[in-house]
Scaffold this active site. Structure first.
Site, PDB file in Angstrom:
ATOM      1  N   ASN A   7      -7.323   3.018   6.466  1.00 41.80           N
ATOM      2  CA  ASN A   7      -6.468   2.170   5.891  1.00 41.80           C
ATOM      3  C   ASN A   7      -7.321   0.232   6.249  1.00 41.80           C
ATOM      4  OD1 ASN A   7      -4.804   0.476   5.043  1.00 41.80           O
ATOM      5  ND2 ASN A   7      -3.222   1.158   5.404  1.00 41.80           N
ATOM      6  N   ARG A 103      -6.741   4.920   2.727  1.00 44.81           N
ATOM      7  CA  ARG A 103      -5.736   4.197   1.182  1.00 44.81           C
ATOM      8  C   ARG A 103      -6.563   3.422   0.290  1.00 44.81           C
ATOM      9  NH1 ARG A 103       0.053   2.018   3.656  1.00 44.81           N
ATOM     10  NH2 ARG A 103       0.035   0.813   1.596  1.00 44.81           N
ATOM     11  N   HIS A 193       3.289   0.596  -2.332  1.00 43.49           N
ATOM     12  CA  HIS A 193       3.465   1.117  -1.466  1.00 43.49           C
ATOM     13  C   HIS A 193       4.352   3.542  -2.001  1.00 43.49           C
ATOM     14  CE1 HIS A 193       5.429  -2.144   0.768  1.00 43.49           C
ATOM     15  NE2 HIS A 193       4.755  -1.133   1.870  1.00 43.49           N
ATOM     16  N   ARG A 254       6.322 -12.430   2.114  1.00 48.07           N
ATOM     17  CA  ARG A 254       6.699 -12.449   0.332  1.00 48.07           C
ATOM     18  C   ARG A 254       7.561 -13.149  -0.257  1.00 48.07           C
ATOM     19  NH1 ARG A 254       3.466  -7.441  -0.108  1.00 48.07           N
ATOM     20  NH2 ARG A 254       1.583  -7.759   0.935  1.00 48.07           N
ATOM     21  N   GLU A 400       2.251   8.555   5.561  1.00 42.45           N
ATOM     22  CA  GLU A 400       1.699   8.390   4.875  1.00 42.45           C
ATOM     23  C   GLU A 400      -0.312   8.535   4.743  1.00 42.45           C
ATOM     24  OE1 GLU A 400       2.083   3.738   5.092  1.00 42.45           O
ATOM     25  OE2 GLU A 400       2.383   3.969   3.280  1.00 42.45           O
TER      26      GLU A 400
END
Ligand code: ADP
Length: 419
Positions: A7, A103, A193, A254, A400
């Protein structure tokens, strides 16, 4: 098969080495052989690797050393994995690593499932840079670096954060902008996601022993980035992140949803350029912007609970209220669900936040079991609602990397990727 899962971020690379195959997938016995992270690539990098020990604490390896780019970082990871120091049983040469899974943030409208990385897939990922300028370029660096380190002699697979959401209907993914913007520039909701929401969907159906088509749940991923996904019949039918990961929930830094007219107003009032505005919305807003303290939920909870800090409390209130609104919206969009599932760093650990989100949802039939909620933290999995709930609440720690490792195995073996 030993799969290296990567990742790659702007200045960091996270990895796991996972052993998986058809038998492991069937019996959920895949093994994590090693994991780690390199941060601050480009300067004096911080390396932290670890090897799990079946009994006792994992063996850890830490170092600070100059690493100029992702290639140098990935070379460091691979050399450590095969070294006597790491001492991973059966892994002593490059050839003991069978494939690499990456990823990748954005697959656009074309790459709707995990795939072997070929020249044309690379081209598509590059084409998606304009949709994910903050993510795809770094994911690509990882792919190029593996090519370099292994001399092109290893299979690589890309698993996309957008892929799980390719089942969104057009009325959910289109914005109410002039239609030609979609045709010309592919402006639409893609969602992110997806690997995490797909894992939650998979794990839930295993835990409650139902078929994929019977999974009707709201998956809530609360980490530094946060998103909600409405999963009906095992498919994503709506999600809160949009064309970019900026839309939807309040996140660490964010803003999530805001009135778009605020942007022009701020340009006038504060004299911001568009780039500066982007930075305000992505890096200075959310929990950090409201609290003026931190983007870290652990610290915010401490400030709110122990020091009664007004802005920390406000940040948590705004954060939890936004999640609650999305739960209501998705229950309507789905015509009901059987469970609300929390995952991600905050979702898996912050019982306080989960309780605030679920407070006042008794009309929907959610009844929190306080003991279960406070006990299920730190990577534990289970139900946090009581046995009289009509709508259950669960915590399912995301994984993940596991899903990416399994997808990589399936792609390499030419098998179909399940939803
Ligand atoms: P990322 O999205 O970068 O993968 P994580 O999923 O690890 O991030 O989530 C990071 C968030 O989880 C941070 O806000 C952190 O404060 C929060 N978090 C981690 N552990 C706890 C905890 N024990 N209590 C509350 N929040 C926590």
């Amino acid at each position: 098969m030993n799969i290296l899962v990567l990742n790659c971020g702007s200045s960091s690379v996270k990895f796991q080495l996972i052993s998986t195959d058809r038998h492991h997938i069937e019996h959920n016995t895949d093994k994590r052989l090693a994991s780690g992270i390199i941060e601050r690539i480009g300067g004096q990098a911080l390396v932290h690797f670890s090897v799990p020990a079946p009994d006792g604490s994992p063996r850890s390896y830490r170092e600070a050393l100059p690493l100029r780019d992702h290639s140098a970082a990935i070379e460091k990871i691979v050399q450590w994995i095969i070294s006597p120091e790491a001492n991973i049983p059966g892994i002593t040469t490059y050839a003991d690593i069978d494939a690499v899974g990456h990823r990748v943030a954005h697959g656009g409208e074309t790459l709707t499932s995990s795939v072997i990385i070929t020249e044309s897939v690379l081209k598509h990922i590059e084409d998606c840079i304009e949709l994910a300028p903050l993510h795809n370029p770094h994911n690509l660096k990882g792919i190029y670096a593996i090519n370099k380190v292994f001399g092109g002699a290893i299979k690589q697979v890309a698993a996309f954060d957008t892929a799980f959401h390719h089942t969104l209907p057009d009325y959910a993914y289109l914005y109410a902008l002039p239609y030609q913007f979609y045709r010309r520039h592919k402006i639409r909701r893609y969602g992110f996601h997806g690997v995490s929401h797909r894992y939650v969907q998979y794990r839930y159906r295993i835990l409650v022993d139902i078929k994929r088509d019977d999974v009707h749940v709201i998956s809530i991923h609360l980490g530094n980035g946060c998103s909600v996904c409405a999963i009906k019949g095992g498919r994503s039918i709506d999600t809160s992140m949009g064309m970019t990961p900026l839309e939807g929930l309040v996140m660490g830094t964010r803003s999530g949803d805001i009135d778009p007219a605020i942007l022009e107003h701020l340009c006038h009032k504060e004299g911001y350029s568009l780039t500066e505005l982007g930075s305000v919305l992505n890096k200075q807003s959310g929990l950090l912007g409201i609290s003026g303290l931190t983007n870290d939920m652990r610290e915010l909870i401490a400030e709110a609970v122990e020091n009664d800090d007004r802005r920390a409390k406000l940040a948590i209130d705004i954060f939890t209220y936004r999640v609650k609104k999305y739960i209501g919206a998705y229950l309507a969009a789905m015509n009901g669900a059987s469970a609300i599932i929390f995952t991600g760093g905050i979702g898996e650990n912050a019982a306080y936040v989960r309780e605030k989100i679920l407070q006042g949802l008794d009309w929907f039939g959610v009844h929190l079991d306080h003991d279960r909620n406070t006990t299920l933290v730190g990577g534990k999995e289970g139900k946090i609602s009581d046995d009289n709930s009509r709508l259950d609440a669960w915590v399912i720690p995301t994984n993940e990397e596991l899903l990416i490792a399994r997808d990589t195995f399936r792609c390499v073996m030419g098998q179909a990727i399940p939803r």
